[in-house]
Design a protein around this motif. Structure first.
Motif, PDB file in Angstrom:
ATOM      1  N   ARG A  51      27.116  49.217  63.185  1.00  0.00           N
ATOM      2  CA  ARG A  51      26.169  49.810  62.065  1.00  0.00           C
ATOM      3  C   ARG A  51      27.424  49.250  61.393  1.00  0.00           C
ATOM      4  O   ARG A  51      26.786  49.007  59.861  1.00  0.00           O
TER       5      ARG A  51
ATOM      6  N   THR B 131      16.787  56.360  62.039  1.00  0.00           N
ATOM      7  CA  THR B 131      17.405  57.768  60.937  1.00  0.00           C
ATOM      8  C   THR B 131      17.172  58.350  60.788  1.00  0.00           C
ATOM      9  O   THR B 131      16.924  59.104  59.528  1.00  0.00           O
TER      10      THR B 131
ATOM     11  N   GLU C 190      29.492  51.747  68.512  1.00  0.00           N
ATOM     12  CA  GLU C 190      27.316  52.469  67.589  1.00  0.00           C
ATOM     13  C   GLU C 190      28.708  52.149  66.079  1.00  0.00           C
ATOM     14  O   GLU C 190      28.219  51.757  65.618  1.00  0.00           O
TER      15      GLU C 190
ATOM     16  N   PRO D 183      19.998  49.115  64.241  1.00  0.00           N
ATOM     17  CA  PRO D 183      20.458  50.432  63.945  1.00  0.00           C
ATOM     18  C   PRO D 183      19.695  51.539  64.835  1.00  0.00           C
ATOM     19  O   PRO D 183      17.983  50.492  64.779  1.00  0.00           O
TER      20      PRO D 183
END
Length: 626
Positions: free
Chosen positions: A223, A274, A219, A271
């Motif tokens: 990113r 967030t 991950e 992604p």
């Protein structure tokens, strides 16, 4: 610059010999029969040592100076003579290690920058050319690059798909099969943002190892590359064993054609959202894990709580009792607990806590090897980040030696943890609360803060009410002076029902005698169903207390003397406590004839009678309360 932390293992081995293997771990070597000398060879405190008996510690040069003399200058001289290549971590032939593989990392032109060296038993080191035909065992001033950088640049320029794996062994295995691949030095978690420039416009497939660090690493890499790469995919290989990698998959029969088919069926990485706050989408509510409890119906597993009360009301006794019940997996006040590891941070000193631990072991059949650790030191959770970072690192080290999941960290007391902060200011309390929540989040355990209340009990916990507003559960401790009974009232509990107060007494435990022959005592928690305001004559006595009371009656009848005055009422007769003890022994106050057992039984009976206000004691004298 000398990499002193990397020298610690070799220096300790040369000066101290073999460590205590039973008490050592991969990051910490323990020396001495009881492991009192700790040497950190890994983790956040790597390169330091602590003598827990002498209360001393320091770094590599301090250890050498302590054992060889001559101060730090002499230590440096000894280091040069003993390890000529002391600019980096020396190899230690005596350890039985041997080099099995060397992985060169080169720049765009193919010039060697550094090497990763693999040893057996399995261990990795990094070294760089020293300019004199040898190597320095550190990467001081070295530019980090991906493995096989020239081939990586060529593959991306040719628009070939590039695979990112975790280790050099996996890269070389794929390259043997004509599959372009690379990795970073150091394995999972060591990806550098500097690598991003090499992947502009690349088609990237990240293949993680089958474990949590591997997935987290994938991950992190995805990113980092997503903004610059033409395409990023994360491929989870099927049928991998736990901790398995792409080499294991190939060894089990996987082929290059199958690898490419799996890649083609893998969606592009995107992604995750967030958002700052947790969210549960409609329809997913049943997918959330059910609520779990550290103490059933009272303390949430992984939650945040406080126990508070006036000074001297046995708060620490109660919380220690809870902590040891968790470590032993025993029900607490009739409530089921989740068994697991406990770290108890006692800012109010260690000697008293050690006595209480010994008393609990003695009175409640405490077992060896249970996952409980006392940190007899305050931790500053207000003035900077160092305190919380040190605590988290130490707790992780302690947990690594436990066989149970970490369940509870106790901070006793708030006043010892707030540093220069002010308990009366919500802003300052919130700083400590945030640090406690960070401990809770990073360690995944329940955090319990012990706190004082003011003189006015009706006003609750002392200072700002910000702590009570933040916790999931709060227990207020009250001591009833008339009976000595203590009461734990549930001031707040989230997601639990109404909970009645629980009651207990402090039971005295005799731990031995001092140099003057006087008893050394501490106390343990003893649950009770006695009324908090019982009148004299309604107290239910234990068999031991009843025997002691009968013995006192006989002693007063046979040897009673008039009141000596002072705080003794004029209307009563008294007898010396020593004589009462002898009568109690003769009447069988203890079923055992062992001196310690008899002494403990008598002290428990004496305390019960005194807290029940059936006897009076002043100095060496005892009497019956009329």
């Amino acid at each position: 610059m000398t990499d002193f932390p990397d020298l610690m293992g070799a220096v300790a081995g040369r000066l101290l010999g073999e460590p205590n293997r039973g008490m050592s771990s991969k990051d910490e070597l323990r020396f001495g029969t009881h492991g009192s000398l700790s040497v950190k060879v890994g983790g956040p405190h790597k390169g330091t040592w602590t003598d827990h008996e002498a209360g001393e510690g320091g770094g590599v040069l301090d250890l050498i100076a302590r054992l060889k003399g001559g101060g730090r200058e002499g230590a440096l001289s000894w280091l040069k003579q003993t390890f000529p290549d002391f600019a980096g971590r020396p190899e230690a032939p005596s350890s039985g290690r041997r080099i099995t593989s060397t992985y060169p990392y080169v720049d765009e032109a193919g010039t060697l920058l550094f090497e990763v060296v693999r040893y057996e038993p399995k261990e990795f080191r990094q070294r760089r050319p020293d300019g004199a035909g040898g190597f320095a065992w550190n990467l001081q001033g070295v530019r980090p690059v991906p493995y096989h950088l020239p081939e990586l640049i060529e593959a991306i320029g040719s628009e070939r798909t590039v695979f990112i794996v975790e280790g050099e062994k996996d890269v070389d295995r794929l390259r043997q099969l004509n599959v372009p691949a690379t990795c970073n030095a150091g394995g999972a978690g060591k990806w550098k943002l500097d690598f991003v420039e090499h992947f502009v416009g690349a088609d990237v497939v990240i293949v993680p190892d089958n474990d949590d660090p591997g997935r987290e690493h994938a991950e992190k890499v995805a990113r980092a590359l997503h903004p610059v790469a033409a395409r990023v995919r994360v491929l989870t290989l099927p049928n991998l064993p736990r901790k398995g990698d792409v080499s294991d998959w190939l060894q089990a029969g996987g082929t290059v054609d199958e690898l490419h088919r799996l890649v083609e069926a893998t969606l592009d990485w995107r992604p995750a959202a967030t958002t700052r706050l947790p969210a549960v989408w409609w329809g997913d509510e049943d997918k959330q894990p059910p609520l779990s409890w550290l103490v059933k119906g009272l303390l949430i597993e992984g939650g945040f709580s406080t126990v508070y009360g006036p000074p001297g009301t046995s708060k620490s006794f109660l919380v220690l009792d809870l902590a040891l019940h968790v470590a032993h997996g025993r029900d607490w006040f009739g409530r089921r607990v989740a068994t697991g590891g406990v770290v108890y941070v006692s800012g109010e000193g260690g000697s008293g806590m050690r006595m209480r631990m010994k008393a609990w072991r003695q009175e409640k059949a405490g077992e060896d090897g249970k996952p409980f650790v006392l940190i007899p030191s305050s931790v500053n959770l207000y003035d900077d980040e160092e305190g919380v970072e040190t605590l988290i690192a130490d707790v992780k080290d302690h947990h690594a030696r436990m066989r149970e999941p970490l369940r509870l960290v106790v901070l006793d007391t708030l006043s010892r943890m707030i540093g220069s902060g002010d308990e009366d200011k919500a802003r300052d309390i919130n700083v400590v609360v945030q640090k406690a929540e960070r401990i809770q989040r990073e360690l995944g355990c329940h955090v319990l803060v012990v706190h004082h209340s003011g003189k006015d009990r009706d006003r609750g916990a002392r200072g700002s009410n910000a702590l009570l507003g933040a916790v999931d559960a709060a227990i207020e401790i009250i001591r009833h002076d008339e009976t000595g009974v203590c009461e734990g009232k549930i001031a707040k509990v989230k997601d639990g029902g109404d909970i009645a107060p629980f009651k207990y007494e402090l039971l005295q435990s005799v731990l031995g005698t001092d140099e003057d022959g006087d008893d050394i005592t501490s106390c343990v928690i003893a649950p009770t169903d006695a009324s908090t305001g019982e009148a004299k004559g309604t107290t239910r006595l234990t068999d031991t207390a009843r025997i002691a009371l009968d013995a006192l009656t006989m002693a007063l009848t046979e040897e009673g003397q008039p009141s000596p005055g002072g705080q003794v009422p004029n209307s009563v007769r008294v007898v010396a406590i020593d004589r009462w003890r002898e009568y109690a022994y003769r009447r069988g106050v203890s079923p055992s004839e062992e001196p310690d057992a008899k002494r403990q039984a008598f002290h428990r009976a004496r305390q019960k009678l005194q807290t029940s206000r059936l006897i009076g004691i002043w100095g060496d004298w005892v009497w019956m309360i009329q």
